[in-house]
Motif scaffolding. Structure first.
Motif, PDB file in Angstrom:
ATOM      1  N   LEU A 107     -68.511 103.939 -25.315  1.00 45.14           N
ATOM      2  CA  LEU A 107     -67.511 103.143 -24.609  1.00 45.14           C
ATOM      3  C   LEU A 107     -66.101 103.559 -25.016  1.00 45.14           C
ATOM      4  O   LEU A 107     -65.833 103.823 -26.188  1.00 45.14           O
ATOM      5  N   LYS A 108     -65.218 103.592 -24.034  1.00 50.47           N
ATOM      6  CA  LYS A 108     -63.803 103.854 -24.279  1.00 50.47           C
ATOM      7  C   LYS A 108     -63.016 102.596 -23.945  1.00 50.47           C
ATOM      8  O   LYS A 108     -63.181 102.013 -22.867  1.00 50.47           O
ATOM      9  N   ALA A 109     -62.177 102.159 -24.881  1.00 47.85           N
ATOM     10  CA  ALA A 109     -61.304 101.014 -24.615  1.00 47.85           C
ATOM     11  C   ALA A 109     -60.140 101.491 -23.753  1.00 47.85           C
ATOM     12  O   ALA A 109     -59.329 102.302 -24.196  1.00 47.85           O
ATOM     13  N   VAL A 110     -60.075 101.021 -22.520  1.00 44.87           N
ATOM     14  CA  VAL A 110     -59.058 101.514 -21.587  1.00 44.87           C
ATOM     15  C   VAL A 110     -57.868 100.569 -21.456  1.00 44.87           C
ATOM     16  O   VAL A 110     -56.812 100.960 -20.955  1.00 44.87           O
ATOM     17  N   GLN A 111     -58.029  99.330 -21.917  1.00 46.52           N
ATOM     18  CA  GLN A 111     -56.935  98.361 -21.820  1.00 46.52           C
ATOM     19  C   GLN A 111     -57.274  97.169 -22.696  1.00 46.52           C
ATOM     20  O   GLN A 111     -58.451  96.866 -22.930  1.00 46.52           O
ATOM     21  N   SER A 112     -56.253  96.493 -23.187  1.00 43.89           N
ATOM     22  CA  SER A 112     -56.471  95.245 -23.917  1.00 43.89           C
ATOM     23  C   SER A 112     -55.234  94.378 -23.787  1.00 43.89           C
ATOM     24  O   SER A 112     -54.112  94.886 -23.700  1.00 43.89           O
ATOM     25  N   PHE A 113     -55.450  93.069 -23.760  1.00 43.70           N
ATOM     26  CA  PHE A 113     -54.359  92.097 -23.737  1.00 43.70           C
ATOM     27  C   PHE A 113     -54.618  91.091 -24.850  1.00 43.70           C
ATOM     28  O   PHE A 113     -55.698  90.506 -24.925  1.00 43.70           O
ATOM     29  N   LEU A 114     -53.621  90.880 -25.702  1.00 45.25           N
ATOM     30  CA  LEU A 114     -53.732  89.923 -26.798  1.00 45.25           C
ATOM     31  C   LEU A 114     -52.701  88.822 -26.601  1.00 45.25           C
ATOM     32  O   LEU A 114     -51.539  89.099 -26.281  1.00 45.25           O
ATOM     33  N   SER A 115     -53.117  87.582 -26.815  1.00 42.88           N
ATOM     34  CA  SER A 115     -52.204  86.455 -26.611  1.00 42.88           C
ATOM     35  C   SER A 115     -52.684  85.254 -27.411  1.00 42.88           C
ATOM     36  O   SER A 115     -53.686  85.326 -28.127  1.00 42.88           O
ATOM     37  N   MET A 116     -51.962  84.141 -27.265  1.00 48.19           N
ATOM     38  CA  MET A 116     -52.280  82.925 -28.016  1.00 48.19           C
ATOM     39  C   MET A 116     -52.073  81.712 -27.124  1.00 48.19           C
ATOM     40  O   MET A 116     -51.200  81.701 -26.249  1.00 48.19           O
ATOM     41  N   SER A 117     -52.874  80.685 -27.352  1.00 45.80           N
ATOM     42  CA  SER A 117     -52.698  79.440 -26.607  1.00 45.80           C
ATOM     43  C   SER A 117     -51.527  78.655 -27.192  1.00 45.80           C
ATOM     44  O   SER A 117     -51.287  78.684 -28.393  1.00 45.80           O
TER      45      SER A 117
END
Length: 245
Positions: A107-117
């Motif tokens: 698997l290749k990680a092509v995108q990620s989004f990190l955030s917080m509530s």
């Protein structure tokens, strides 16, 4: 800053017991190496089972993980995981273990989004209780999900708060016209490249298309710097999503 401005009061408590727990929210997007499909059926089955077992272990200890398939919906991405935990370290540990599985090596990680509530800056005057929901994300409420990063212009943040609230009143009013579309807004200031991560859930994609088109016509839209890439996913069990690879 004027010379007589008083020293500000702290806005965050130094006592850990007084802190309100907030969720870390991560969307992680994967593309499958096509060499995986050259493996025998047994090898593929075992690899999927190993990958799923790691996720299930974390789910059983409190991490929320919801899988979505994007096969045939978008090039360069085959599935993604919506992951939520109160500890950022656990999200990292989960990914480390997934990377070490046989499927993870394909698997290749092509995108990620990190955030917080966190609680919204703006008041939903139509449904004031809606803001309480945003402090704790409850994912998986629709068959389909539409996820994207969102960046506002610096001009937006320099507007007076009452001006911004007035503009958002129209935005919120439009959103309330589409009750079949559930909004999840989380905050990325300082932890990722976007300001927000926006995830809409629902069972009727056509309603989401109408909603987005109408939101383009609101005053708030002119302060948008970036709201791409868009990812459309179809929710399934771990087995269903992995079997589509």
């Amino acid at each position: 800053m004027g010379p007589n401005r008083p020293k500000p009061e702290p806005v965050t408590p130094s006592d850990p017991s007084q802190r309100v727990p907030k969720q870390w929210v991560s969307f992680f997007f994967y593309e499958l190496d096509t060499a995986f499909r050259s493996l025998s059926e047994q090898e593929q089955t075992e690899a999927r089972a190993e990958f799923a077992a790691v996720i299930q272990k974390y789910q059983e200890s409190g991490t929320i993980v919801v899988p979505y398939s994007t096969v045939g919906l978008r090039s360069g991405c085959d599935f993604f995981l919506w992951r939520i935990d109160y500890k950022l370290e656990r999200l990292q540990e989960l990914q480390v273990e997934l990377n070490r599985t046989k499927l993870g090596k394909h698997l290749k990680a092509v995108q990620s989004f990190l955030s917080m509530s966190k609680r919204s800056t703006y008041i939903d005057k139509i449904d004031p209780e809606h803001d309480n929901v945003r402090t704790r994300i409850k994912p998986g409420r629709g068959k389909f999900i539409f996820v994207y990063p969102f960046v506002k212009s610096r001009e937006w943040y320099l507007l007076h708060p009452m001006t911004r609230q007035g503009i958002m009143d129209e935005h919120i009013w439009v959103g309330n016209k589409y009750p079949t579309v559930k909004l999840n807004t989380t905050y990325s200031f300082g932890v990722d490249d976007q300001d927000f991560v926006v995830a809409f859930e629902g069972d009727y994609p056509e309603d989401f298309v109408e909603l987005v088109q109408e939101l383009r016509e609101t005053d708030s839209s002119k302060y948008t710097v970036r709201d791409t890439p868009f990812y459309t996913g179809i929710k399934g069990t771990l087995e269903e999503v992995l079997d589509k690879l």
